[in-house]
Motif scaffolding. Structure first.
Motif, PDB file in Angstrom:
ATOM      1  N   ASN A  23       0.816  -1.177  -0.080  1.00 46.34           N
ATOM      2  CA  ASN A  23      -0.067   0.018  -0.141  1.00 46.34           C
ATOM      3  C   ASN A  23       0.833   1.236  -0.070  1.00 46.34           C
ATOM      4  O   ASN A  23       1.751   1.556   1.120  1.00 46.34           O
ATOM      5  CB  ASN A  23      -0.981   0.013   1.479  1.00 46.34           C
ATOM      6  CG  ASN A  23      -1.696  -1.244   1.356  1.00 46.34           C
ATOM      7  OD1 ASN A  23      -2.869  -1.308   0.679  1.00 46.34           O
ATOM      8  ND2 ASN A  23      -1.324  -2.164   1.868  1.00 46.34           N
ATOM      9  N   GLU A  62     -10.779   6.815  -0.371  1.00 46.49           N
ATOM     10  CA  GLU A  62     -11.583   6.347  -1.606  1.00 46.49           C
ATOM     11  C   GLU A  62     -10.837   6.866  -2.978  1.00 46.49           C
ATOM     12  O   GLU A  62     -10.585   6.209  -3.854  1.00 46.49           O
ATOM     13  CB  GLU A  62     -13.033   6.729  -1.694  1.00 46.49           C
ATOM     14  CG  GLU A  62     -13.778   5.986  -0.457  1.00 46.49           C
ATOM     15  CD  GLU A  62     -14.849   6.751  -0.268  1.00 46.49           C
ATOM     16  OE1 GLU A  62     -15.436   7.649  -0.901  1.00 46.49           O
ATOM     17  OE2 GLU A  62     -15.752   6.253   0.715  1.00 46.49           O
ATOM     18  N   GLN A  65      -7.365   5.158  -3.176  1.00 49.53           N
ATOM     19  CA  GLN A  65      -7.676   3.529  -2.880  1.00 49.53           C
ATOM     20  C   GLN A  65      -6.662   3.065  -2.095  1.00 49.53           C
ATOM     21  O   GLN A  65      -5.756   2.172  -2.195  1.00 49.53           O
ATOM     22  CB  GLN A  65      -7.465   2.853  -4.418  1.00 49.53           C
ATOM     23  CG  GLN A  65      -8.502   3.015  -5.265  1.00 49.53           C
ATOM     24  CD  GLN A  65      -9.975   2.191  -4.952  1.00 49.53           C
ATOM     25  OE1 GLN A  65      -9.834   1.188  -5.067  1.00 49.53           O
ATOM     26  NE2 GLN A  65     -10.891   3.194  -4.525  1.00 49.53           N
ATOM     27  N   ARG A  83     -12.165  -5.069   2.383  1.00 53.05           N
ATOM     28  CA  ARG A  83     -12.368  -3.877   1.770  1.00 53.05           C
ATOM     29  C   ARG A  83     -13.736  -3.349   1.929  1.00 53.05           C
ATOM     30  O   ARG A  83     -14.736  -4.153   1.791  1.00 53.05           O
ATOM     31  CB  ARG A  83     -11.925  -4.002   0.421  1.00 53.05           C
ATOM     32  CG  ARG A  83     -10.562  -4.151  -0.003  1.00 53.05           C
ATOM     33  CD  ARG A  83     -10.207  -3.933  -1.474  1.00 53.05           C
ATOM     34  NE  ARG A  83      -8.872  -4.564  -1.820  1.00 53.05           N
ATOM     35  CZ  ARG A  83      -7.815  -3.722  -1.913  1.00 53.05           C
ATOM     36  NH1 ARG A  83      -8.172  -2.411  -1.568  1.00 53.05           N
ATOM     37  NH2 ARG A  83      -6.794  -3.844  -2.000  1.00 53.05           N
ATOM     38  N   ARG A  86     -16.185   0.700  -1.739  1.00 51.77           N
ATOM     39  CA  ARG A  86     -15.711   1.663  -2.418  1.00 51.77           C
ATOM     40  C   ARG A  86     -14.067   1.499  -2.846  1.00 51.77           C
ATOM     41  O   ARG A  86     -13.532   2.119  -3.238  1.00 51.77           O
ATOM     42  CB  ARG A  86     -15.828   3.011  -1.865  1.00 51.77           C
ATOM     43  CG  ARG A  86     -17.246   3.586  -1.755  1.00 51.77           C
ATOM     44  CD  ARG A  86     -17.433   4.817  -1.021  1.00 51.77           C
ATOM     45  NE  ARG A  86     -18.758   5.190  -1.414  1.00 51.77           N
ATOM     46  CZ  ARG A  86     -19.402   5.803  -2.439  1.00 51.77           C
ATOM     47  NH1 ARG A  86     -18.620   6.260  -3.287  1.00 51.77           N
ATOM     48  NH2 ARG A  86     -20.551   6.389  -2.362  1.00 51.77           N
ATOM     49  N   GLY A  87     -13.484   0.570  -2.193  1.00 47.98           N
ATOM     50  CA  GLY A  87     -12.201  -0.052  -2.589  1.00 47.98           C
ATOM     51  C   GLY A  87     -11.158   0.137  -1.386  1.00 47.98           C
ATOM     52  O   GLY A  87      -9.985  -0.069  -1.739  1.00 47.98           O
ATOM     53  N   VAL A  88     -11.650   0.574  -0.383  1.00 50.58           N
ATOM     54  CA  VAL A  88     -10.551   0.814   0.675  1.00 50.58           C
ATOM     55  C   VAL A  88     -10.311  -0.174   1.335  1.00 50.58           C
ATOM     56  O   VAL A  88     -11.143  -0.966   2.031  1.00 50.58           O
ATOM     57  CB  VAL A  88     -11.245   2.114   1.446  1.00 50.58           C
ATOM     58  CG1 VAL A  88     -10.277   2.314   2.727  1.00 50.58           C
ATOM     59  CG2 VAL A  88     -11.474   3.314   0.902  1.00 50.58           C
TER      60      VAL A  88
END
Length: 497
Positions: A23, A62, A65, A83, A86-88
């Protein structure tokens, strides 16, 4: 686990591509932006949690990401990373019941919170709490180090995690580290009461950028740093790291004021679901259920002793008692979200507030029509938006507040320039919402004066009141959460470079 009715998509870490070392943007905060809900059959689901920090940071995550590291809100629970829809990526940190009591209820909220809020209640200095605080901060830093990619940007949030930047710098010197304090920073003479003041300050000084809400907070921090003989250069600026501090080791960090704001796009529609007509009908019914008062005052707060809820109730009571407000013609709605209810000072606050509500209604209400409508539980975003639109006058009267996003949310619902805002001069928002009716919440007479000015202004000088609200509305819409986040992250990039 599968997607729940709350709209949070829950997946195993392997299904998300893994959490470890992958990340490039990581936010670390005490809490994850979700609450765990255990159903009657034992099934665990998640729902988005309320709160200013969540509403401010969720859009940022968001957009990038990114990964959010935090405690899931339940002691002794350690779910796999998952997750949101919304992809977080949410990466849970486990806290035991002991951690919760010593680190969170103890050091964070019975030591640091009152200390940083200018001693509204007396802080407690407990050595076992401090030991727990250090241990939990080490745990958070270790988790962040495990999920951050090489050269990643890490944004540490708030007073619960002030040791994380220093620990993280030792674990991962390749990282770019920002820290933002969401509550006030006290004057040096108050901060110095903390027995572990040197260790706490060292924990912060390994960040590349430290952000505060207000110029006054930066000034307090810089004054403290001068007493440690750090090299300090530059001038205090807003939305830039105007101050550079050089530590004895040669590490340079930037310091600046970055006033937080709200996601204004989320306030643009009357309700998250349903049509404008349905929203208008719901508002009309709410107003009718309250007895159709001509003026509705509204307070929305965590039930916290810093928020001045009791004092605003006493001011309202005195206005009713003197005849300045007619109990047949006005109503006060107070939404009080439960908060830290096992801490003595919070229990006392709740008891005093609820006693005042009962007394006021006993004196001035009619059967079936209370003059104070009080609710001690959380409300959904849809319902909160309706209350914002129902209110004529918003009451935001904390004794001390880092910013107060409720004030900005209320203003953001006023595209038609209606309504008025009574605002404590000790809320950070007062630096920006200068057209509010400012008051000193420690002075009941001054609070009463501001409430009456707002009420009479709406009745006697509506055009002037519209101008005041329009000015605040424009300020909020032009200075949204995206500006706050982009300004901080831009300054962080420059500071690290």
């Amino acid at each position: 686990m599968s997607e729940t009715a709350t709209g949070v998509s829950v997946k195993g870490a392997n299904q998300t591509g893994g959490a470890a070392g992958n990340n490039s943007f990581v936010v670390v905060a005490n809490r994850l932006p979700v609450d765990m809900i255990t159903e009657a059959d034992g099934t665990k689901t998640w729902q988005a949690s309320p709160g200013g920090l969540v509403s401010a940071l969720s859009p940022v995550l968001e957009k990038h990401q990114g990964c959010w590291v935090g405690w899931p809100g339940v002691a002794d629970e350690s779910p796999e990373p998952f997750r949101t829809e919304r992809g977080v990526l949410l990466h849970p940190v486990e806290l035991t019941q002991y951690d919760y009591e010593e680190f969170y209820e103890g050091f964070s909220n019975a030591t640091l919170w009152p200390l940083y809020h200018n001693l509204i209640v007396t802080p407690e200095f407990n050595r076992s709490w401090w030991d727990a605080y250090r241990d939990v901060n080490l745990r958070f830093a270790t988790e962040v180090a495990s999920v951050a990619a090489h050269g990643a940007t890490v944004w540490v949030q708030d007073y619960q995690l002030q040791l994380v930047p220093g620990i993280l710098r030792q674990l991962r010197p390749d990282l770019t580290i920002g820290f933002f304090l969401h509550i006030p920073f006290p004057p040096p003479e108050i901060y110095r009461q903390l027995p572990w003041r040197d260790e706490m300050l060292r924990g912060l000084m390994d960040a590349d950028l430290i952000g505060f809400h207000l110029v006054s907070n930066v000034r307090n921090f810089v004054e403290l740093c001068r007493s440690y003989d750090f090299e300090i250069s530059g001038d205090i600026t807003i939305r830039e790291a105007g101050i550079t501090i050089t530590t004895p080791s040669g590490h340079k960090l930037g310091v600046g004021a970055f006033p937080i704001s709200i996601d204004t796009s989320a306030m643009a529609t009357p309700t998250a679901s349903g049509s404008h007509e349905e929203a208008d009908e719901a508002l009309e019914q709410m107003h009718l259920d309250m007895g159709s008062p001509s003026t509705v005052f509204l307070g929305v707060d965590r039930l916290d002793y810093t928020k001045g809820i009791l004092q605003r109730l006493l001011a309202f009571e005195e206005l009713l008692d003197s005849g300045a407000l007619d109990p047949a013609d006005v109503a006060l709605v107070q939404l009080a979200t439960p908060s830290r209810e096992r801490i003595d000072s919070y229990r006392i606050t709740r008891s005093n507030v609820e006693e005042a509500v009962g007394r006021i209604n006993g004196r001035f209400a009619q059967i079936g029509r209370p003059v104070v409508h009080y609710q001690h539980r959380s409300v959904s975003k849809d319902v909160l938006m309706r209350y914002y639109r129902l209110a004529d006058i918003m009451l935001v009267t904390p004794f001390r507040d880092g910013m107060n996003l409720v004030a900005k949310e209320f203003v953001a619902t006023r595209a038609d320039s209606s309504g008025a805002l009574v605002l404590s001069e000790f809320a950070g928002a007062a630096d920006e919402l200068t057209q509010a009716h400012l008051c000193n919440p420690f002075d009941i007479e001054d609070t009463k004066k501001a409430m009456l000015q707002a009420a009479w202004g709406l009745k006697d000088n509506p055009e002037m009141m519209k101008e005041r609200m329009a000015s605040m509305y424009n300020q909020v819409m032009e200075h949204d959460v995206d500006l706050w986040a982009s300004a901080f992250l831009s300054a962080l990039d420059k500071a690290r470079a």
